[in-house]
Design an enzyme around this catalytic site. Structure first.
Site, short mmCIF file in Angstrom:
data_model
loop_
_atom_site.label_atom_id
_atom_site.label_comp_id
_atom_site.label_asym_id
_atom_site.label_seq_id
_atom_site.Cartn_x
_atom_site.Cartn_y
_atom_site.Cartn_z
N HIS A 265 0.82 -1.21 0.00
CA HIS A 265 0.00 0.00 0.00
C HIS A 265 0.85 1.26 0.00
CE1 HIS A 265 -3.75 2.14 0.56
NE2 HIS A 265 -3.31 2.73 1.66
N PHE A 266 1.97 1.23 0.69
CA PHE A 266 2.88 2.37 0.73
C PHE A 266 4.11 2.05 -0.11
CE2 PHE A 266 0.37 3.18 4.61
CZ PHE A 266 -0.03 4.49 4.33
#
Length: 290
Positions: A265-266
């Protein structure tokens, strides 16, 4: 690499923190962060782009180093966060800009585009959803349950997203080698969302996220009609907004550049160099030459 400046501006009576770097006369790129982080997530990307672009990365109200009035003092909605972002850009004299959106930054960026279509020169989306495709049910079912009914049970479940363990999960899930992700990231985010009263701020935004999906048809029409250049660069291991969310942009933008990279996600925490190279190539070919 040029210096990154750390600044504050007062917009609608609220003090907003933002990071800024790059030549004042260069094309502008606005970086819009997601939950539960802040412009801190762009700390390494900003200097990597600032030789060629004027980069601005604000902290949304309630996040990072911006003011965080209580949920009783301020009505936390994505409309309200967009208005503050528009006010900041206006104060900085920015009227044309590209956007980089991630997570919560996406519904803010989409509102900016719908409010002023002529302002947006290009879009970079990194786990910034715009379609029903991409929502990973195992994560979102807790949010949806809370939106349907606010009970002690649904609130207890959604509050788990504010724990240190859950925030760490967002950072390391989908990353092949977790040791490349600095623990500073999830501890930094956890400390800031744990400020007194900030839990209710986050609960308000979990509820208001329900207003974002009804915007999608208007957004799709905007994309089809404007054909705004778009780069989707996504962690293929993202278990919040999955790869179908990236691939869906091609439905309305046949020329969209879509890249699924190893990561979560990051993505910037594990694939910064790859993402930076894709952004530089994309912007060099996509931004107006005037």
């Amino acid at each position: 690499m040029g210096n990154v400046h750390h600044r504050y501006a007062t917009v609608q009576g609220r003090r907003l923190f933002y990071r800024e770097a790059g030549p004042a006369d260069a094309p502008v790129l606005v970086l819009l962060h997601g939950f539960p982080t802040s412009s801190f997530m762009f700390r390494d990307l900003i200097p990597a782009l600032a030789d060629r672009y004027h980069v601005i990365a604000p902290d949304h109200l309630g996040f990072g180093l911006s003011d965080a009035p209580s949920a009783d003092e301020f009505d936390y909605t994505f409309d309200a966060l967009t208005e503050l972002t528009e006010g900041l850009l206006s104060q900085l004299g920015v009227s044309r800009y590209a956007i980089y959106v991630q997570d919560y930054g996406a519904p803010i960026g989409w509102r900016l585009a719908l409010n002023r279509p002529d302002a947006i020169t290009a879009i970079i989306t990194q786990s910034g959803n715009a379609y029903d495709a991409g929502f990973v049910e195992n994560f979102w079912e807790t949010v949806w349950a809370y939106q349907r009914e606010q009970t002690p049970e649904t609130e207890t479940a959604i509050r788990q997203a504010l724990t240190l363990e859950a925030i760490k999960w967002q950072y390391v899930t989908g990353v092949q080698d977790e040791t490349v992700v600095s623990p500073d990231t999830w501890h930094h985010d956890f400390d800031l969302v744990s400020r007194p009263g900030n839990d209710r701020v986050q609960l308000a935004l979990f509820l208001d996220y329900a207003t974002n999906l009804p915007l999608y048809p208007r957004l799709h029409e905007y994309l089809r009609s404007r054909q705004t250049p778009l780069l989707a660069v996504w962690g293929q291991g993202d278990e919040i907004f999955g790869p179908p969310g990236a691939l869906a942009f091609a439905d309305d933008l046949p020329d969209a550049r879509i890249h699924l990279l190893e990561g979560g996600h990051f993505l910037l925490e594990s694939a910064l160099d790859e993402v930076t190279a894709l952004i530089r190539t994309f912007l060099a070919h996509s931004l107006p030459k005037d």
